[in-house]
Design a protein around this motif. Sequence first.
Motif, PDB file in Angstrom:
ATOM      1  N   GLY B 295      -1.153  -1.931  -5.385  1.00 46.03           N
ATOM      2  CA  GLY B 295      -1.469  -1.591  -4.323  1.00 46.03           C
ATOM      3  C   GLY B 295      -2.547  -0.859  -3.974  1.00 46.03           C
ATOM      4  O   GLY B 295      -3.636  -1.109  -4.823  1.00 46.03           O
ATOM      5  N   VAL B 320      -1.962  -4.268   1.631  1.00 52.85           N
ATOM      6  CA  VAL B 320      -3.272  -3.625   1.669  1.00 52.85           C
ATOM      7  C   VAL B 320      -4.119  -4.236   0.532  1.00 52.85           C
ATOM      8  O   VAL B 320      -5.231  -4.471   0.653  1.00 52.85           O
ATOM      9  CB  VAL B 320      -3.089  -2.192   1.374  1.00 52.85           C
ATOM     10  N   GLN B 332       1.001 -11.770  -2.321  1.00 58.22           N
ATOM     11  CA  GLN B 332       1.694 -10.632  -1.483  1.00 58.22           C
ATOM     12  C   GLN B 332       3.263 -10.448  -1.662  1.00 58.22           C
ATOM     13  O   GLN B 332       3.943 -11.622  -1.294  1.00 58.22           O
ATOM     14  CB  GLN B 332       1.292 -10.780  -0.134  1.00 58.22           C
ATOM     15  N   VAL B 333       4.038  -9.283  -1.830  1.00 55.13           N
ATOM     16  CA  VAL B 333       5.158  -9.305  -1.850  1.00 55.13           C
ATOM     17  C   VAL B 333       5.618  -8.572  -0.585  1.00 55.13           C
ATOM     18  O   VAL B 333       4.926  -7.446  -0.354  1.00 55.13           O
ATOM     19  CB  VAL B 333       5.467  -8.294  -3.236  1.00 55.13           C
ATOM     20  N   ALA B 335       7.585  -8.375   3.619  1.00 54.08           N
ATOM     21  CA  ALA B 335       8.222  -9.200   4.680  1.00 54.08           C
ATOM     22  C   ALA B 335       7.271 -10.188   5.004  1.00 54.08           C
ATOM     23  O   ALA B 335       7.918 -11.311   5.363  1.00 54.08           O
ATOM     24  CB  ALA B 335       7.973  -8.139   5.999  1.00 54.08           C
ATOM     25  N   THR B 336       6.061 -10.196   5.023  1.00 55.33           N
ATOM     26  CA  THR B 336       5.145 -11.311   5.407  1.00 55.33           C
ATOM     27  C   THR B 336       4.710 -11.971   4.245  1.00 55.33           C
ATOM     28  O   THR B 336       3.998 -12.943   4.231  1.00 55.33           O
ATOM     29  CB  THR B 336       4.066 -10.814   6.238  1.00 55.33           C
ATOM     30  N   GLY B 337       5.164 -11.601   3.026  1.00 56.30           N
ATOM     31  CA  GLY B 337       4.844 -12.495   1.754  1.00 56.30           C
ATOM     32  C   GLY B 337       6.117 -12.815   1.043  1.00 56.30           C
ATOM     33  O   GLY B 337       7.004 -13.463   1.784  1.00 56.30           O
ATOM     34  N   GLY B 349       0.562   1.985  -7.626  1.00 56.63           N
ATOM     35  CA  GLY B 349      -0.129   2.675  -6.527  1.00 56.63           C
ATOM     36  C   GLY B 349       0.307   1.920  -5.145  1.00 56.63           C
ATOM     37  O   GLY B 349      -0.312   1.402  -4.193  1.00 56.63           O
ATOM     38  N   ALA B 353       6.234   1.082   1.759  1.00 49.66           N
ATOM     39  CA  ALA B 353       6.257   0.965   3.331  1.00 49.66           C
ATOM     40  C   ALA B 353       7.598  -0.027   3.450  1.00 49.66           C
ATOM     41  O   ALA B 353       7.706  -0.979   2.470  1.00 49.66           O
ATOM     42  CB  ALA B 353       5.095   0.244   3.796  1.00 49.66           C
ATOM     43  N   ASN B 370       2.828   6.235  -9.480  1.00 49.12           N
ATOM     44  CA  ASN B 370       2.165   6.904  -8.274  1.00 49.12           C
ATOM     45  C   ASN B 370       1.540   8.382  -8.433  1.00 49.12           C
ATOM     46  O   ASN B 370       2.300   8.862  -9.224  1.00 49.12           O
ATOM     47  CB  ASN B 370       3.023   6.708  -7.406  1.00 49.12           C
ATOM     48  N   THR B 371       0.705   8.560  -7.638  1.00 48.36           N
ATOM     49  CA  THR B 371       0.240  10.163  -7.749  1.00 48.36           C
ATOM     50  C   THR B 371       1.133  10.977  -6.928  1.00 48.36           C
ATOM     51  O   THR B 371       1.064  12.038  -6.862  1.00 48.36           O
ATOM     52  CB  THR B 371      -1.131   9.992  -7.259  1.00 48.36           C
ATOM     53  N   CYS B 375       6.709   9.839  -2.206  1.00 50.26           N
ATOM     54  CA  CYS B 375       6.636   8.108  -1.706  1.00 50.26           C
ATOM     55  C   CYS B 375       7.659   7.681  -1.658  1.00 50.26           C
ATOM     56  O   CYS B 375       8.772   7.755  -2.669  1.00 50.26           O
ATOM     57  CB  CYS B 375       5.495   7.726  -2.101  1.00 50.26           C
ATOM     58  N   GLY B 387       1.261  10.104 -11.817  1.00 40.33           N
ATOM     59  CA  GLY B 387       0.295  10.253 -12.305  1.00 40.33           C
ATOM     60  C   GLY B 387      -0.662   9.027 -12.185  1.00 40.33           C
ATOM     61  O   GLY B 387      -0.421   8.212 -11.254  1.00 40.33           O
TER      62      GLY B 387
ATOM     63  N   ALA C 609       6.889  -0.369  14.621  1.00 38.91           N
ATOM     64  CA  ALA C 609       6.625  -0.981  13.289  1.00 38.91           C
ATOM     65  C   ALA C 609       5.399  -1.273  12.951  1.00 38.91           C
ATOM     66  O   ALA C 609       4.588  -0.947  11.873  1.00 38.91           O
ATOM     67  CB  ALA C 609       7.498  -2.189  13.189  1.00 38.91           C
ATOM     68  N   MET C 610       4.907  -1.784  13.765  1.00 35.65           N
ATOM     69  CA  MET C 610       3.069  -2.274  13.819  1.00 35.65           C
ATOM     70  C   MET C 610       2.381  -1.100  13.421  1.00 35.65           C
ATOM     71  O   MET C 610       1.587  -0.951  12.383  1.00 35.65           O
ATOM     72  CB  MET C 610       2.478  -2.941  14.799  1.00 35.65           C
ATOM     73  N   VAL C 615      -2.158   2.318   7.095  1.00 36.00           N
ATOM     74  CA  VAL C 615      -1.774   3.155   5.871  1.00 36.00           C
ATOM     75  C   VAL C 615      -2.174   4.487   6.284  1.00 36.00           C
ATOM     76  O   VAL C 615      -3.015   4.720   7.022  1.00 36.00           O
ATOM     77  CB  VAL C 615      -2.866   2.615   5.019  1.00 36.00           C
TER      78      VAL C 615
HETATM   79  C1  LIG Z   1       4.126  -6.591  10.495  1.00 29.40           C
HETATM   80  C2  LIG Z   1       4.043  -6.027   9.482  1.00 29.40           C
HETATM   81  C3  LIG Z   1       4.110  -6.762   8.320  1.00 29.40           C
HETATM   82  C4  LIG Z   1       3.786  -6.289   6.917  1.00 29.40           C
HETATM   83  N1  LIG Z   1       4.051  -6.908   5.767  1.00 29.40           N
HETATM   84  C5  LIG Z   1       3.902  -6.658   4.555  1.00 29.40           C
HETATM   85  C6  LIG Z   1       4.211  -7.173   3.392  1.00 29.40           C
HETATM   86  O1  LIG Z   1       4.575  -8.215   3.393  1.00 29.40           O
HETATM   87  N2  LIG Z   1       3.883  -6.491   2.174  1.00 29.40           N
HETATM   88  C7  LIG Z   1       3.214  -5.393   2.072  1.00 29.40           C
HETATM   89  O2  LIG Z   1       3.109  -4.945   1.017  1.00 29.40           O
HETATM   90  N3  LIG Z   1       3.010  -4.654   3.171  1.00 29.40           N
HETATM   91  C8  LIG Z   1       3.262  -5.081   4.568  1.00 29.40           C
HETATM   92  N4  LIG Z   1       2.892  -4.468   5.466  1.00 29.40           N
HETATM   93  C9  LIG Z   1       1.904  -3.312   5.357  1.00 29.40           C
HETATM   94  C10 LIG Z   1       2.912  -2.090   5.071  1.00 29.40           C
HETATM   95  O3  LIG Z   1       3.320  -1.444   6.204  1.00 29.40           O
HETATM   96  C11 LIG Z   1       1.929  -1.111   4.282  1.00 29.40           C
HETATM   97  O4  LIG Z   1       0.753  -0.860   4.872  1.00 29.40           O
HETATM   98  C12 LIG Z   1       1.440  -1.516   2.735  1.00 29.40           C
HETATM   99  O5  LIG Z   1       2.716  -2.331   2.132  1.00 29.40           O
HETATM  100  C13 LIG Z   1       0.933  -0.318   2.411  1.00 29.40           C
HETATM  101  O6  LIG Z   1       0.270  -0.778   1.072  1.00 29.40           O
HETATM  102  P1  LIG Z   1       0.192   0.193  -0.253  1.00 29.40           P
HETATM  103  O7  LIG Z   1       1.257   0.657  -0.612  1.00 29.40           O
HETATM  104  O8  LIG Z   1      -0.541  -0.764  -1.071  1.00 29.40           O
HETATM  105  O9  LIG Z   1      -0.815   1.243   0.328  1.00 29.40           O
HETATM  106  P2  LIG Z   1      -0.604   2.992   0.614  1.00 29.40           P
HETATM  107  O10 LIG Z   1       0.399   3.029   1.752  1.00 29.40           O
HETATM  108  O11 LIG Z   1      -1.930   3.398   1.033  1.00 29.40           O
HETATM  109  O12 LIG Z   1      -0.254   3.418  -0.634  1.00 29.40           O
HETATM  110  C14 LIG Z   1      -0.896   3.665  -1.794  1.00 29.40           C
HETATM  111  C15 LIG Z   1      -0.033   4.472  -2.709  1.00 29.40           C
HETATM  112  O13 LIG Z   1      -0.909   4.642  -4.042  1.00 29.40           O
HETATM  113  C16 LIG Z   1      -0.758   5.807  -4.446  1.00 29.40           C
HETATM  114  N5  LIG Z   1      -1.991   5.983  -5.184  1.00 29.40           N
HETATM  115  C17 LIG Z   1      -3.318   6.309  -4.785  1.00 29.40           C
HETATM  116  N6  LIG Z   1      -4.157   6.586  -5.732  1.00 29.40           N
HETATM  117  C18 LIG Z   1      -3.565   6.410  -6.929  1.00 29.40           C
HETATM  118  C19 LIG Z   1      -3.646   6.552  -8.344  1.00 29.40           C
HETATM  119  N7  LIG Z   1      -5.196   6.749  -8.637  1.00 29.40           N
HETATM  120  N8  LIG Z   1      -2.733   6.119  -9.145  1.00 29.40           N
HETATM  121  C20 LIG Z   1      -1.467   5.989  -8.632  1.00 29.40           C
HETATM  122  N9  LIG Z   1      -1.400   5.775  -7.327  1.00 29.40           N
HETATM  123  C21 LIG Z   1      -2.142   6.131  -6.560  1.00 29.40           C
HETATM  124  C22 LIG Z   1      -0.723   6.583  -3.115  1.00 29.40           C
HETATM  125  O14 LIG Z   1       0.055   7.926  -3.503  1.00 29.40           O
HETATM  126  C23 LIG Z   1       0.170   5.730  -2.128  1.00 29.40           C
HETATM  127  O15 LIG Z   1       1.480   6.007  -2.609  1.00 29.40           O
HETATM  128  C24 LIG Z   1       3.194  -4.992   6.849  1.00 29.40           C
HETATM  129  C25 LIG Z   1       3.117  -4.357   7.916  1.00 29.40           C
HETATM  130  C26 LIG Z   1       3.431  -4.826   9.317  1.00 29.40           C
HETATM  131  C27 LIG Z   1       3.022  -3.962  10.308  1.00 29.40           C
END
Ligand SMILES: Cc1cc2nc3c(=O)[nH]c(=O)nc-3n(C[C@H](O)[C@H](O)[C@H](O)COP(=O)(O)OP(=O)(O)OC[C@H]3O[C@@H](n4cnc5c(N)ncnc54)[C@H](O)[C@@H]3O)c2cc1C
Lengths: 256, 418, 637
Positions: B295, B320, B332-333, B335-337, B349, B353, B370-371, B375, B387, C609-610, C615
């Motif tokens: 992530g 992301v 991508q894993v 809802a939309t993956g 990381g 969501a 995760n840090t 979450c 960590g 939701a959107m 992030v």
């Molecule tokens: C209609 C719709 C559909 C969507 N479909 C999907 C989908 O299919 N799949 C999907 O994944 N998302 C989907 N999303 C997006 C989803 O809502 C989130 O935005 C997304 O999943 C967040 O990705 P993330 O966890 O990688 O990023 P973030 O939310 O930014 O999380 C990053 C994480 O990494 C941690 N972190 C940061 N630095 C470090 C480090 N150095 N070491 C360890 N941990 C660290 C943080 O603490 C945080 O928990 C969708 C959104 C919408 C609106």
Amino acid sequence: MPHKIISLISVGRHPQSGRARRSDQDGRAVELGLKLSGSQLEVVHAGDSEEPVLRQYAGMGLAEITILEQDQSMDAVASLSTYLASRDADIVLTGVRSESGESSGMVPYILAEALGWPLVARVADIVEIKDGTAEVLLALPRGQRRAATVKLPFIATIDSAAQEARQSAYGPGLRANMVAQSGANELDELRANWSEAPAKPRPKRLKMVKAKTAADRFKAATAKPAGGSGKVMKNESTEEKAQAIFDLLIEEKVIR
Amino acid sequence: MSDIIRRDPRAEWIIRNRLHPLHDQYVSQEEGGEIRGPSGIIRKFPHKVGFIGPNGVKRIDRLKGNAASATGKRSSATQEVQLPLHQISSPEFYVVVVPDLVGGRLTSHDKDILGLAHKLISEHGGQGAVAALCFGEVKEEHFDLAGVDRLIHLNDPAFDGYAPEARVQALAYVDTQLTVKHWLFPDSVHGGADLGSRLAAKLGERPATQAWQVTAEQVVCRGASSSLDISRAMPRIAMLLEECGDAIDETRHEASSIEFADIPLLEGHIVDKGLMDVDPNAIPLAEAEFILSAGNGIHNWDQFHQAAATLGATEGASRVAVDDGFMPRIRQVGATGTWVTARVYIAVGISGAIQHMQGIGQVDKVVAINTDAGCDMVKRAALSVIGDSEEILSELMALVNAHRNQASSESEENSHAA
Amino acid sequence: MVIDWLPSVLIVALLALGVIGALRRVNLWRAGQPEKVNLIAGLLAMPNRYLKDLHHVVERDKYMSRTHVATGGGFVLSMVLVLVVHVFNVQERIVAWALLGALALMLIGAFFVFKRRLNPPERLSKGPWMRLPKSLITFAVTFIVLTLPAAGILPEGTGGVVLIVVLSIGIVIGLGELLFGMGWGGPMKHAFAGALHLAFHRRPERFGGGRSTGLKPANLEGAVIGVAKPSDFKWNQLLGFDACVQCGKCQAMCPAFAAGQPLNPKKLIQDMVVGLAGGTDANYAGSPYPGKEIGNAKGSPTEVITAGLVSQETLWSCTTCRACVEECPMMIEHVDAIVDMRRFLTMEKGETPNKGSEVLENIIATDNPGGYAPGSRTNWAADQNLAVMKEKKEADVLFWVSDGAFDMRSQRILRAFVKLMKHANVDVAILGDEERDSGDVARRLGDDATFQSLAKRNLATLGQYKFKKIVTTDPHAYHCLRNEYADFDANGALEGVEVLHHTTFLNQLVQSGALKLDAFKGGKVTYHDPCYLGRYNGEYEAPRELLRSLGIEIAEMERSGFRSRCCGGGGGAPITDIPGERRIADMRMEDVTETGAELVAVGCQQCTAMLEGVVEPRPEVKDISEILVGQLVEEVH
Ligand SMILES: Cc1cc2nc3c(=O)[nH]c(=O)nc-3n(C[C@H](O)[C@H](O)[C@H](O)COP(=O)(O)OP(=O)(O)OC[C@H]3O[C@@H](n4cnc5c(N)ncnc54)[C@H](O)[C@@H]3O)c2cc1C
Ligand code: SF4
Ligand code: SF4
């Protein structure tokens, strides 16, 4: 020379709503058939030609579907084997197991036995057909594959790992031809004697500890139940954290 | 030291050979040391009587062979309870179980069915024996404890690998040679359902499939995608679901072998070309067993890919990571993956969501790196380590590499020793 | 003089050519499908529609609206007088003076057009449109000079042959653009097509301040369902495309365009014009579809549109937010056209991208897009003690729960709303497991067969019960129930029933004193208008009034109200998920952040939701009912 491929289809059942639908594996059998022989593909159903679900299959772009018209209580195998024997096909594709009815998965086997053809089960793909032999990929659990060759003509049951059925389009489905001919009229007598009821829930077997000692019994009784929230490691050293993950991976046998 | 194993090749040979006139005597010597002499008097084998206690003192066995046997094994060390032996000397009929033997060993599914087989025999009454029919390479060492009275091991190369045609011919042949009351197969994706269906078609029997409640008279089968219970008379061939019976755990069985020489085989139409070498990353995400998923908290992408390769995991990603162009869309894993079914899913990381969580609903064990301890992914995970992802991944890779090196040097040693 | 007759002849000749071109254009439109329009009434209503409705939209840009009145009005007037003076040779001075006046007006207008074109904003098309102000000026100047003698300012015959020749060239240039170009596809086509488009508009309800946003039912019996080729559009849709002035206002508003997805509503309409006339887009001089080059698209009235004219991703990028329609001065209906073409892709070709086909299959098999067991629809309400219509049969308010019932986040909104209703002692019931998906997603994804089936089945269920109002927290269901079900409501299940969004309903409760609320003490709050509540249903006020009743002073975003930017969640866009350079939701969240708000209030579970998918760190997102619930004054009994 194009090969003659026949896909057999049945009425599926949606796992959540229980409603009739295009069956997942049969849909894949049609998809594979379309890949192998395009518009030459013949699609056959033993049952009711008025069945609306057939239109969902037709919506994959089939100009027509052959229906061996018969009542639900009649034996589909009888109709199908007579029909297939007359068709001189190279490959017959079916699902592994139907989603409705007995779901025994026996139909392709009985057909293969009746026709004297080989059968390959759980096919993920048919890669090539050459010199009267087909190269097939068999689906094994967890994405693993086995290659095999099989002589034509044969029956293949199509696994859920095969290419997913294409979307069904309403218009072509509506306009496709349902070509009905009468099927065999053999009553499925054996089945008439069975009793059917909605499935009873099966309790998951508890991890029964046959305790040998009182201490074991005590441990079993007081152990934290599985599930609930997991373990969180915060202040341990990085080595310890990595070790914990590593241990879990070994325990789950994903690392060998 | 009585510990030292003294082999007696002759005795061993007699024990193996069921047809040897002294066979029974030797076998029972092995077991408990009691034989009936020619005059009908029970004699004891003084050397066989008793066992070595935990502190090395020889003790008299008052448990009639229910204690650990002193011979043949380094038994002074084994404290296992010796289970009572269940013996069928001349079976009137058989219940034949064809186990999956995944990786050459009995699965828990196989064991449930062996247990069920005994239940069926006791319901039928009479002298029935449970036979396990195995093909190819067998690594299982405890057929005796799993309830196998007779072992039919067919290891002609013709049965190796994927050989359903040869195997079903063998089954049909065995069917002509033994009185088989029931053929039981696991209704599984490991070949049990396939083989059972083939035999049923060949013998013209209508099998019970997806059976889960079984008695000698009646069987309840799942039908219509497990939404229906079909009750019917118990047929001769049945394919059974997991947990259809209770595995044997209180008796020991002979597991003596039945040999079949020269089973006539017709040539088949199917040729096995072997297992494909599947790169973990070529496995469709939905089918992958072990996923390492990245992530927004991944900052060293080279390291991430390397970690996936080291662990032998299939790569996944949050949206992301995909949006930012670090991972391709097919990874991508969510809802939309892809909705994954992995047994182990390491989320590195990924915040968790709801759209991402939808995609891992069916995952068995989630590991979060995760840090942020607060979450949502941490709430979902079976194990969370808080960590920096980079540090933890590098440590984890080191552990795995060490493990692999050790394993490979061991196997090298073994091969040198051989 | 020898060639005195030249100007008149030229005028007549160009006029004739213009008419021929116009007839030819009319024929192109007639290639479309028949659609019943009241021709006479339309033509009679046209001037009013032009002056009121069209100018109501143009008025948003004061500069352009004045410029257009001057140029357009001046031109129409002068053209009539030119015929009078120079063709029919009426020798009244006063007429000539009138003509001079009109021309002067037009000249001023044209000058401002020219000025705008010196440094045109990106949204405007270039190419022939850059020439237009010059042609207009040429026309005006030419005829001013030509009319001077008639007005008695210059003596007859001034300038001699040379001037006549120069003026004749001016006539050719000016009238060539204005008359010939009008009929033969030049920029001035918009005036002619635009006027007729206003007269024969497919949604006459939109004129006079009305609103017409419901999609028209697809004909499921035709040889082809939906629009495959330009000729499958209704004739007046084709006419509508021709009215486009390439002002690019739609483009400037389009969220998909801004996110770098391959959609530009202006280009799309221009491609439709290419399709209806045949040819390529090589002459198009505006912004492309992001990431796609211009010059490769070609089509004709009888060629399948997606086979070379417009790519499928373009059609699937649209969120159906209607920002383009709202903004278009020519009242062109982009969304209708896009959905028409989607219908073909889904119902004829079975090519709904990404999760589209899965979602549609789920809707068909389970009546909800997630494929959940229909029998679990009411699980969320197990502890809510809500009456179910099946037992109650009659209630004041029917609460339409919508598919948020299956989603944990949306359930929080539902529970908040239920709590508010209980507090206000509303006599309410739900349909429970009898409710089905409203069909919104299926319809926007082009599966009108499934939409129609759902609509009919839902109406049949509704018809069994008695209620005065339907209230829903989901603007998409609200839109379907309020604007789209009527086409299928043969038995009048919704006759006399008021369909309300929960913010409207809650506002009524608050205003009537049925709900008592404490002042809100959090930080800065902004409000995001959901497209299906705002532009589709005109409800901008109730949510704001509710927030104000909590003492909140809304920090409005730059794009709010009818100009609100979509969250990216409509039209099945999150399902088809066409990649762009940015996420629409991220851009919307930036709009929010710019206001400095810590909380963004919304009135839609999809928007929630959107926006929550953005992030963190980001402002908090809450449905208005959730905010209200926090401020309820608990009455002590
Ligand atoms: C209609 C719709 C559909 C969507 N479909 C999907 C989908 O299919 N799949 C999907 O994944 N998302 C989907 N999303 C997006 C989803 O809502 C989130 O935005 C997304 O999943 C967040 O990705 P993330 O966890 O990688 O990023 P973030 O939310 O930014 O999380 C990053 C994480 O990494 C941690 N972190 C940061 N630095 C470090 C480090 N150095 N070491 C360890 N941990 C660290 C943080 O603490 C945080 O928990 C969708 C959104 C919408 C609106
Ligand atoms: S409806 Fe919205 S997304 Fe679609 S073209 Fe118009 S502005 Fe763009
Ligand atoms: S469609 Fe309307 S808003 Fe868009 S460029 Fe044309 S006239 Fe302008």
